[in-house]
Design an enzyme around this catalytic site. Structure first.
Site, PDB file in Angstrom:
ATOM      1  N   LYS A  13      -4.233  35.062 -20.378  1.00  0.00           N
ATOM      2  CA  LYS A  13      -5.495  35.591 -20.908  1.00  0.00           C
ATOM      3  C   LYS A  13      -6.318  35.494 -19.620  1.00  0.00           C
ATOM      4  O   LYS A  13      -7.139  36.514 -19.488  1.00  0.00           O
ATOM      5  CB  LYS A  13      -5.964  34.782 -21.844  1.00  0.00           C
ATOM      6  CG  LYS A  13      -5.212  34.756 -23.306  1.00  0.00           C
ATOM      7  CD  LYS A  13      -6.158  34.170 -24.502  1.00  0.00           C
ATOM      8  CE  LYS A  13      -6.183  32.586 -24.227  1.00  0.00           C
ATOM      9  NZ  LYS A  13      -4.831  31.820 -24.321  1.00  0.00           N
ATOM     10  N   ARG A  88     -10.957  30.425 -31.505  1.00  0.00           N
ATOM     11  CA  ARG A  88      -9.692  29.895 -31.714  1.00  0.00           C
ATOM     12  C   ARG A  88      -9.348  29.247 -33.175  1.00  0.00           C
ATOM     13  O   ARG A  88      -8.217  28.954 -33.406  1.00  0.00           O
ATOM     14  CB  ARG A  88      -9.581  28.456 -30.814  1.00  0.00           C
ATOM     15  CG  ARG A  88      -8.910  28.698 -29.602  1.00  0.00           C
ATOM     16  CD  ARG A  88      -8.861  27.398 -28.695  1.00  0.00           C
ATOM     17  NE  ARG A  88      -7.788  27.157 -27.893  1.00  0.00           N
ATOM     18  CZ  ARG A  88      -7.981  27.602 -26.791  1.00  0.00           C
ATOM     19  NH1 ARG A  88      -9.000  28.259 -26.453  1.00  0.00           N
ATOM     20  NH2 ARG A  88      -6.985  27.156 -25.897  1.00  0.00           N
ATOM     21  N   ARG A 127       3.163  27.170 -13.299  1.00  0.00           N
ATOM     22  CA  ARG A 127       1.911  26.909 -12.850  1.00  0.00           C
ATOM     23  C   ARG A 127       1.497  25.395 -12.038  1.00  0.00           C
ATOM     24  O   ARG A 127       0.729  25.636 -11.291  1.00  0.00           O
ATOM     25  CB  ARG A 127       0.795  27.130 -13.834  1.00  0.00           C
ATOM     26  CG  ARG A 127      -0.677  27.058 -13.640  1.00  0.00           C
ATOM     27  CD  ARG A 127      -1.676  27.811 -14.847  1.00  0.00           C
ATOM     28  NE  ARG A 127      -1.969  26.797 -15.965  1.00  0.00           N
ATOM     29  CZ  ARG A 127      -2.290  27.219 -17.028  1.00  0.00           C
ATOM     30  NH1 ARG A 127      -2.520  28.608 -17.259  1.00  0.00           N
ATOM     31  NH2 ARG A 127      -2.579  26.480 -17.814  1.00  0.00           N
ATOM     32  N   ARG A 139      -4.412  20.626 -14.459  1.00  0.00           N
ATOM     33  CA  ARG A 139      -5.299  20.236 -15.422  1.00  0.00           C
ATOM     34  C   ARG A 139      -4.676  18.991 -16.371  1.00  0.00           C
ATOM     35  O   ARG A 139      -3.393  18.873 -16.530  1.00  0.00           O
ATOM     36  CB  ARG A 139      -5.424  21.307 -16.398  1.00  0.00           C
ATOM     37  CG  ARG A 139      -6.306  22.365 -16.076  1.00  0.00           C
ATOM     38  CD  ARG A 139      -6.146  23.589 -16.573  1.00  0.00           C
ATOM     39  NE  ARG A 139      -5.860  23.541 -18.315  1.00  0.00           N
ATOM     40  CZ  ARG A 139      -5.827  24.646 -19.056  1.00  0.00           C
ATOM     41  NH1 ARG A 139      -5.898  25.894 -18.576  1.00  0.00           N
ATOM     42  NH2 ARG A 139      -5.628  24.420 -20.274  1.00  0.00           N
ATOM     43  N   ARG A 150      -0.971  21.910 -27.883  1.00  0.00           N
ATOM     44  CA  ARG A 150      -1.616  23.111 -27.623  1.00  0.00           C
ATOM     45  C   ARG A 150      -0.885  24.385 -28.537  1.00  0.00           C
ATOM     46  O   ARG A 150      -1.393  25.218 -29.046  1.00  0.00           O
ATOM     47  CB  ARG A 150      -1.749  23.678 -26.183  1.00  0.00           C
ATOM     48  CG  ARG A 150      -2.914  22.705 -25.595  1.00  0.00           C
ATOM     49  CD  ARG A 150      -2.740  22.524 -24.265  1.00  0.00           C
ATOM     50  NE  ARG A 150      -2.895  23.710 -23.402  1.00  0.00           N
ATOM     51  CZ  ARG A 150      -2.392  23.945 -22.239  1.00  0.00           C
ATOM     52  NH1 ARG A 150      -2.039  22.913 -21.485  1.00  0.00           N
ATOM     53  NH2 ARG A 150      -2.590  25.103 -21.433  1.00  0.00           N
TER      54      ARG A 150
END
Ligand code: ADP
Length: 200
Positions: A13, A88, A127, A139, A150
């Site tokens: 996204k 969300r 990532r 993160r 998540r």
């Protein structure tokens, strides 16, 4: 242009939002980034959100709804925006509808990035590896445990939005497994008015 980008964590996204920003001169409103900035700055919202985000759960609806409503009022959002990571939950989507109606704005579309779950874990791993190689800090929620949470939260609370926007006729689904360029092209195509299209 006002858009929503919908898809699980790691679907791309953020990457696609960046492309849309360049192409359409609109702003990317990422609730995740806004919340991470609040955590870093140690604001009351940040203090409330920090632990919730680190474990991969959702920050309360009223908190993010207030953030988004304020952000939409900023002058740089006047030409349009891409909501990345919001809404969300169904209550967030309902709140967004009210907010936009109050401001006299409407959405141009909701783009869903469809991605296999197996690929998401692999993308996240690369990532983390890339960020580590660049010397950037990873993160707090980019770890296997929080990712599992998540993904579960996405399935349970966010995936119902696909049906929600599908029923409203605003949803456009794009294959998020293709290359970054191909996905961007598919989004561009999905956003092009279908001249001469019938019945739809
Ligand atoms: P990703 O999509 O990769 O999981 P984001 O940067 O969009 O990451 O969001 C990171 C975290 O920020 C979420 O796991 C959640 O804790 C919080 N968050 C972001 N957007 C919302 C939202 N709309 N509602 C509730 N919590 C949110």
């Amino acid at each position: 242009m006002r858009l929503i980008l919908l898809g699980p964590p790691g679907a791309g996204k953020g990457t696609q939002a960046q492309r849309l920003v360049e192409r359409h001169g609109i702003v990317q409103l990422s609730t995740g980034e806004m919340l991470r900035a609040a955590v870093k700055a140690g604001t009351p919202v940040g203090r409330k959100a920090e632990a919730i985000m680190a474990r991969g759960d959702l920050v309360p609806d009223e908190v993010v709804v207030a953030i988004v409503s304020d952000r939409i009022d900023q002058p740089d959002a006047r030409r349009g925006f891409i909501l990345d990571g919001f809404p969300r939950t169904v209550p967030q989507a309902e709140a967004l509808e009210r907010i936009l109606a109050e401001k006299g704005l409407r959405l141009d579309g909701v783009i869903e990035l469809k991605v296999d779950e197996g690929a998401l874990v692999k993308r996240l791993e690369s990532r983390i590896a890339e960020m580590t190689a660049r010397g950037e800090s990873v993160r707090a929620d980019d770890n296997p445990e929080a990712l599992k949470t998540r993904l579960g939260v996405y399935r349970k609370q966010t995936a119902p939005l696909i049906d929600y926007y599908g029923k409203k006729g605003t949803l456009k689904s794009v294959d998020g497994m293709a290359s970054v360029g191909q996905v961007a092209e598919a989004i561009g195509f999905a956003l092009t008015p279908k001249i001469g299209a019938r019945g739809g």
